[in-house]
Motif scaffolding. Structure first.
Motif, PDB file in Angstrom:
ATOM      1  N   LYS A   1       3.949   5.425  -5.424  1.00 16.02           N
ATOM      2  CA  LYS A   1       3.852   5.395  -6.892  1.00 16.02           C
ATOM      3  C   LYS A   1       2.830   6.420  -7.377  1.00 16.02           C
ATOM      4  N   SER A   2       1.667   6.487  -6.711  1.00 21.84           N
ATOM      5  CA  SER A   2       0.644   7.455  -7.120  1.00 21.84           C
ATOM      6  C   SER A   2       1.127   8.885  -6.872  1.00 21.84           C
TER       7      SER A   2
ATOM      8  N   ASN B   1       0.844  -1.212   0.000  1.00 22.76           N
ATOM      9  CA  ASN B   1       0.000   0.000   0.000  1.00 22.76           C
ATOM     10  C   ASN B   1       0.870   1.250   0.000  1.00 22.76           C
ATOM     11  N   ARG B   2       1.927   1.204   0.812  1.00 21.74           N
ATOM     12  CA  ARG B   2       2.829   2.363   0.859  1.00 21.74           C
ATOM     13  C   ARG B   2       3.519   2.549  -0.485  1.00 21.74           C
TER      14      ARG B   2
ATOM     15  N   ARG C   1       4.767  13.840 -11.295  1.00 18.99           N
ATOM     16  CA  ARG C   1       5.109  13.948 -12.721  1.00 18.99           C
ATOM     17  C   ARG C   1       4.071  14.780 -13.463  1.00 18.99           C
ATOM     18  N   ALA C   2       2.787  14.493 -13.165  1.00 16.01           N
ATOM     19  CA  ALA C   2       1.714  15.250 -13.822  1.00 16.01           C
ATOM     20  C   ALA C   2       1.816  16.731 -13.469  1.00 16.01           C
TER      21      ALA C   2
END
Length: 191
Positions: free
Chosen positions: A71-72, A65-66, A78-79
């Motif tokens: 990653k998110s 989960n971490r 990045r976005a």
């Protein structure tokens, strides 16, 4: 994950027991008086409780989960970075356009100022020419007036001189005759 975790735990827990000075195969090792054996049992019991309560799975799940959260967050970063770069490019484009517009405005203002200066020069030249023409007219008028005054003065002087000359040369009889002739001329012209 369990397949890797359990042998690793067993390998780590077995080392203190094998490091003991007592012989494992002599039977002394399995005695409850042996602290190494008690520690090994407590550790195995602890690991067993952890495995029974599925703590390694939960820890792995928490780590997953971490990792997903990280990653998110990285994807979001990045976005945001791409968005910031596009905004920066947009602002740079706008700044370039504004600079070009400012340069055009300055160039137009300079051209207008030069045109206004040329027009002012032309207006001044026209005004000077008009004033010169007006001054020449005034000079000519003053000259004509002076000439007229000189003529009038000359005529007056001539008339006075003629009057004096005629008055000195004329007798009373000639004067009466001249008056009578003048009356007749006026009478003839009026009737």
């Amino acid at each position: 994950m369990k397949k890797i975790l359990i042998p690793a735990i067993l390998a780590v827990t077995a080392q203190p027991a094998f490091a003991s000075t007592k012989n494992v195969f002599s039977g002394e090792f399995y005695s409850l008086h042996n602290t190494d054996f008690i520690v090994l049992l407590a550790f195995l019991l602890f690991v067993g409780v952890l495995v029974y309560l599925k703590v390694p799975g939960k820890v792995g799940e928490m780590l997953d989960n971490r990792a997903d959260t990280i990653k998110s967050e990285l994807e979001e970063a990045r976005a945001l970075r791409e968005e910031a770069q596009s905004l920066l490019a947009s602002y740079e484009r706008k700044q370039k356009e504004v600079q070009e517009q400012a340069d055009r405005i300055v160039a137009d203002a300079k051209a207008e100022a030069e045109a206004a200066a040329e027009q002012a020069k032309a207006d001044i030249a026209t005004s000077v020419a008009r004033r010169l023409a007006s001054a020449e007219e005034q000079i000519n008028a003053a000259q004509a007036s002076a000439v007229k005054e000189v003529r009038d003065s000359a005529i007056n002087v001539a008339v006075k001189a003629a009057r004096e000359v005629i008055a000195k040369q004329m007798t009373a009889a000639e004067a009466n005759k001249l008056i009578d002739d003048s009356i007749k001329t006026v009478d003839a012209k009026l009737h």
